[in-house]
Design an enzyme around this catalytic site. Structure first.
Site, PDB file in Angstrom:
ATOM      1  N   TYR A 123       0.695  -1.580  -0.097  1.00 10.77           N
ATOM      2  CA  TYR A 123       0.113   0.325  -0.040  1.00 10.77           C
ATOM      3  C   TYR A 123       1.199   0.730   0.062  1.00 10.77           C
ATOM      4  O   TYR A 123       1.567   1.845   0.872  1.00 10.77           O
ATOM      5  CB  TYR A 123      -1.344  -0.075   1.424  1.00 10.77           C
ATOM      6  CG  TYR A 123      -1.199  -1.000   0.802  1.00 10.77           C
ATOM      7  CD1 TYR A 123      -2.110  -2.113  -0.112  1.00 10.77           C
ATOM      8  CD2 TYR A 123      -2.588  -1.911   2.469  1.00 10.77           C
ATOM      9  CE1 TYR A 123      -3.195  -3.092  -0.081  1.00 10.77           C
ATOM     10  CE2 TYR A 123      -3.362  -2.318   2.230  1.00 10.77           C
ATOM     11  CZ  TYR A 123      -3.562  -3.773   1.677  1.00 10.77           C
ATOM     12  OH  TYR A 123      -5.012  -4.215   0.853  1.00 10.77           O
ATOM     13  N   SER A 182     -11.984  -4.856   0.768  1.00 12.70           N
ATOM     14  CA  SER A 182     -13.368  -3.618  -0.140  1.00 12.70           C
ATOM     15  C   SER A 182     -15.222  -3.962   0.569  1.00 12.70           C
ATOM     16  O   SER A 182     -15.452  -4.455  -0.470  1.00 12.70           O
ATOM     17  CB  SER A 182     -13.254  -4.023  -1.786  1.00 12.70           C
ATOM     18  OG  SER A 182     -12.084  -3.553  -2.410  1.00 12.70           O
ATOM     19  N   GLY A 208     -15.104  -1.560  -2.535  1.00 14.57           N
ATOM     20  CA  GLY A 208     -13.696  -0.706  -3.194  1.00 14.57           C
ATOM     21  C   GLY A 208     -14.048   1.072  -3.292  1.00 14.57           C
ATOM     22  O   GLY A 208     -14.944   1.810  -3.134  1.00 14.57           O
TER      23      GLY A 208
HETATM   24  N1  LIG Z   1      -6.294  -8.575   0.337  1.00 12.25           N
HETATM   25  C1  LIG Z   1      -7.008  -8.013  -0.935  1.00 12.25           C
HETATM   26  O1  LIG Z   1      -5.881  -8.566  -2.070  1.00 12.25           O
HETATM   27  C2  LIG Z   1      -6.899  -6.181  -0.377  1.00 12.25           C
HETATM   28  C3  LIG Z   1      -7.364  -5.860  -1.559  1.00 12.25           C
HETATM   29  C4  LIG Z   1      -7.967  -4.432  -2.058  1.00 12.25           C
HETATM   30  C5  LIG Z   1      -8.509  -4.101   0.000  1.00 12.25           C
HETATM   31  N2  LIG Z   1      -7.917  -4.980   1.001  1.00 12.25           N
HETATM   32  C6  LIG Z   1      -8.267  -4.213   2.295  1.00 12.25           C
HETATM   33  O2  LIG Z   1      -9.084  -4.687   2.387  1.00 12.25           O
HETATM   34  C7  LIG Z   1      -9.498  -2.930   3.404  1.00 12.25           C
HETATM   35  C8  LIG Z   1     -11.085  -2.122   2.550  1.00 12.25           C
HETATM   36  O3  LIG Z   1     -10.727  -2.300   1.236  1.00 12.25           O
HETATM   37  P1  LIG Z   1     -10.863  -0.589   0.426  1.00 12.25           P
HETATM   38  O4  LIG Z   1     -10.371   0.589   0.909  1.00 12.25           O
HETATM   39  O5  LIG Z   1     -10.698  -1.429  -0.980  1.00 12.25           O
HETATM   40  O6  LIG Z   1     -12.455  -0.661   0.039  1.00 12.25           O
HETATM   41  P2  LIG Z   1     -13.939  -0.420   0.918  1.00 12.25           P
HETATM   42  O7  LIG Z   1     -14.235  -0.661   2.275  1.00 12.25           O
HETATM   43  O8  LIG Z   1     -15.042  -0.867   0.655  1.00 12.25           O
HETATM   44  O9  LIG Z   1     -14.431   0.957   0.940  1.00 12.25           O
HETATM   45  C9  LIG Z   1     -13.599   2.449   1.191  1.00 12.25           C
HETATM   46  C10 LIG Z   1     -13.935   3.660   1.044  1.00 12.25           C
HETATM   47  O10 LIG Z   1     -15.601   3.590   1.852  1.00 12.25           O
HETATM   48  C11 LIG Z   1     -15.223   4.854   2.129  1.00 12.25           C
HETATM   49  N3  LIG Z   1     -16.156   4.595   3.618  1.00 12.25           N
HETATM   50  C12 LIG Z   1     -15.743   3.753   4.429  1.00 12.25           C
HETATM   51  N4  LIG Z   1     -16.913   3.769   5.394  1.00 12.25           N
HETATM   52  C13 LIG Z   1     -17.673   4.183   4.867  1.00 12.25           C
HETATM   53  C14 LIG Z   1     -18.975   5.273   5.837  1.00 12.25           C
HETATM   54  N5  LIG Z   1     -19.272   4.371   6.981  1.00 12.25           N
HETATM   55  N6  LIG Z   1     -19.980   5.806   4.835  1.00 12.25           N
HETATM   56  C15 LIG Z   1     -19.259   6.177   3.605  1.00 12.25           C
HETATM   57  N7  LIG Z   1     -17.612   5.909   2.997  1.00 12.25           N
HETATM   58  C16 LIG Z   1     -17.298   4.619   3.556  1.00 12.25           C
HETATM   59  C17 LIG Z   1     -14.456   5.471   2.717  1.00 12.25           C
HETATM   60  O11 LIG Z   1     -13.799   6.796   2.073  1.00 12.25           O
HETATM   61  P3  LIG Z   1     -13.295   7.673   3.035  1.00 12.25           P
HETATM   62  O12 LIG Z   1     -11.579   7.565   1.923  1.00 12.25           O
HETATM   63  O13 LIG Z   1     -14.060   9.259   2.060  1.00 12.25           O
HETATM   64  O14 LIG Z   1     -13.199   7.679   4.692  1.00 12.25           O
HETATM   65  C18 LIG Z   1     -12.948   4.578   1.776  1.00 12.25           C
HETATM   66  O15 LIG Z   1     -12.488   4.953   1.308  1.00 12.25           O
HETATM   67  C19 LIG Z   1      -8.288  -2.150   2.305  1.00 12.25           C
HETATM   68  O16 LIG Z   1      -8.700  -0.432   2.897  1.00 12.25           O
HETATM   69  C20 LIG Z   1      -7.446  -2.724   2.496  1.00 12.25           C
HETATM   70  O17 LIG Z   1      -6.922  -2.824   4.209  1.00 12.25           O
HETATM   71  C21 LIG Z   1      -7.831  -5.737   0.592  1.00 12.25           C
END
Ligand SMILES: NC(=O)c1ccc[n+]([C@@H]2O[C@H](COP(=O)([O-])OP(=O)(O)OC[C@H]3O[C@@H](n4cnc5c(N)ncnc54)[C@H](OP(=O)(O)O)[C@@H]3O)[C@@H](O)[C@H]2O)c1
Length: 286
Positions: A53, A208, A212
């Site tokens: 990241y 995600s 996402g």
């Molecule tokens: N293992 C893997 O291959 C892999 C792949 C992708 C992700 N990940 C992990 O999974 C985590 C989560 O996935 P992601 O970040 O891709 O996507 P996500 O959690 O589906 O979406 C993230 C976005 O959601 C918004 N958000 C969060 N809580 C909210 C709420 N209560 N109301 C409205 N919007 C909200 C945030 O906005 P703001 O930015 O405005 O706060 C953020 O940018 C990652 O951060 C990472 O640690 C792992």
């Protein structure tokens, strides 16, 4: 916040995903630190990160360094905080994501993560993604070696299918504690892995979970039922989504990403949101 287990460690049922604070569109460091510390204030004790990241070829481990700094600078008790990182994915700096699952590379990556996190042993180390050029058993064998060398306290895998989950657990001698796969209202094909984790008592960390970074804000407009249930409870559709996941099985621990204090605070409230059976069934079928 209600607690859930990752191996022998108890964590709050909603974790924090660190990725949005370190890849494309990331905020300045002050906002990221405020977000991480707001999560800690709200009772978050699981923070998910990865060496991959980061943005450019020269800032590998940006997210690990950021999280270590924000946790170290927090005024309260952080002794229960589990920082879970990953190795095996790389970002050469041109926006792409590549893989390296060779045992030698994974061991070097783990050493680098140890340094950035400033710990003697990593609380949870996850093999990020199977590398098609390396036998899966060899990559997971490296994770087992790290466990046995005491460099990591617990071992997890990510982006794995049911066969790989069983194989990894066997290679690790029954010590596989977590599986991190994509799972959200839009992406449900990890149901078999979720069910297998529930059967084996292995933590399942949906990544995600809100669809996402680019789609999370539109969850309610993309999925009517989530919006309708949110209106009944007077909460956000994102909160409903996380509560639905928590209700699916006691092994589920979502890790919503966040880059603003408001969003992680809102997500944490999902741990206290109770859905009726009828609501759960409608969301599950949506
Ligand atoms: N293992 C893997 O291959 C892999 C792949 C992708 C992700 N990940 C992990 O999974 C985590 C989560 O996935 P992601 O970040 O891709 O996507 P996500 O959690 O589906 O979406 C993230 C976005 O959601 C918004 N958000 C969060 N809580 C909210 C709420 N209560 N109301 C409205 N919007 C909200 C945030 O906005 P703001 O930015 O405005 O706060 C953020 O940018 C990652 O951060 C990472 O640690 C792992």
């Amino acid at each position: 916040m209600q607690a859930r287990s990752i191996g022998d460690v108890q964590v709050g049922a909603i974790g924090l995903g660190g990725m949005p604070m370190s890849i494309e569109g990331r905020p300045d460091e002050a906002r990221s630190v405020a977000t991480i510390q707001a999560a800690l204030d709200a009772g978050v004790t699981l923070i998910d990160t990865a060496d991959a990241y980061h943005l450019t070829a020269t800032d590998v481990g940006h997210n690990e360094t950021l999280i270590a700094r924000a946790v170290a600078g927090y005024g309260g008790d952080t002794s229960e905080v589990l920082i879970a990182t990953k190795g095996g994915h790389l970002r050469p700096g041109d926006g792409s994501w590549t893989q390296n699952g060779s045992p030698e590379y994974l061991k070097r990556a783990c050493d680098a993560s140890l340094k950035r996190l400033g710990v003697e042993a990593i609380g949870l180390y996850q093999f990020h993604r199977p590398d098609p050029r390396v036998p899966y058993a060899d990559s997971v064998g490296a994770i087992r070696d790290l466990l046995e060398a005491g460099k990591i306290r617990q071992a997890g895998i990510s982006n794995a299918n049911p066969e790989q989950i069983r194989q990894a657990n066997e290679i690790l001698g029954g010590r596989l504690v977590s599986v991190q796969n994509q799972f959200s209202p839009a992406f449900r094909s990890s149901e078999p892995e979720l069910e297998l984790c529930a059967e084996l008592g292995i933590a399942f960390l949906p990544w995600s979970p809100l669809g996402g970074i680019t789609n999370a804000g539109r969850l309610g407009s993309r999925f009517d039922v989530f919006e309708q249930v949110a209106q009944v409870h007077g909460v956000s559709p994102q909160q409903v989504c996380l509560a639905w996941m928590l209700a699916k099985a006691p092994v589920v621990i979502p890790i919503p990403g966040s880059s603003r204090p408001e969003t992680i605070r809102d997500s944490v409230a999902a741990a206290d949101l109770e859905l009726s059976t009828e609501e759960f069934d409608r969301l599950d079928a949506a």
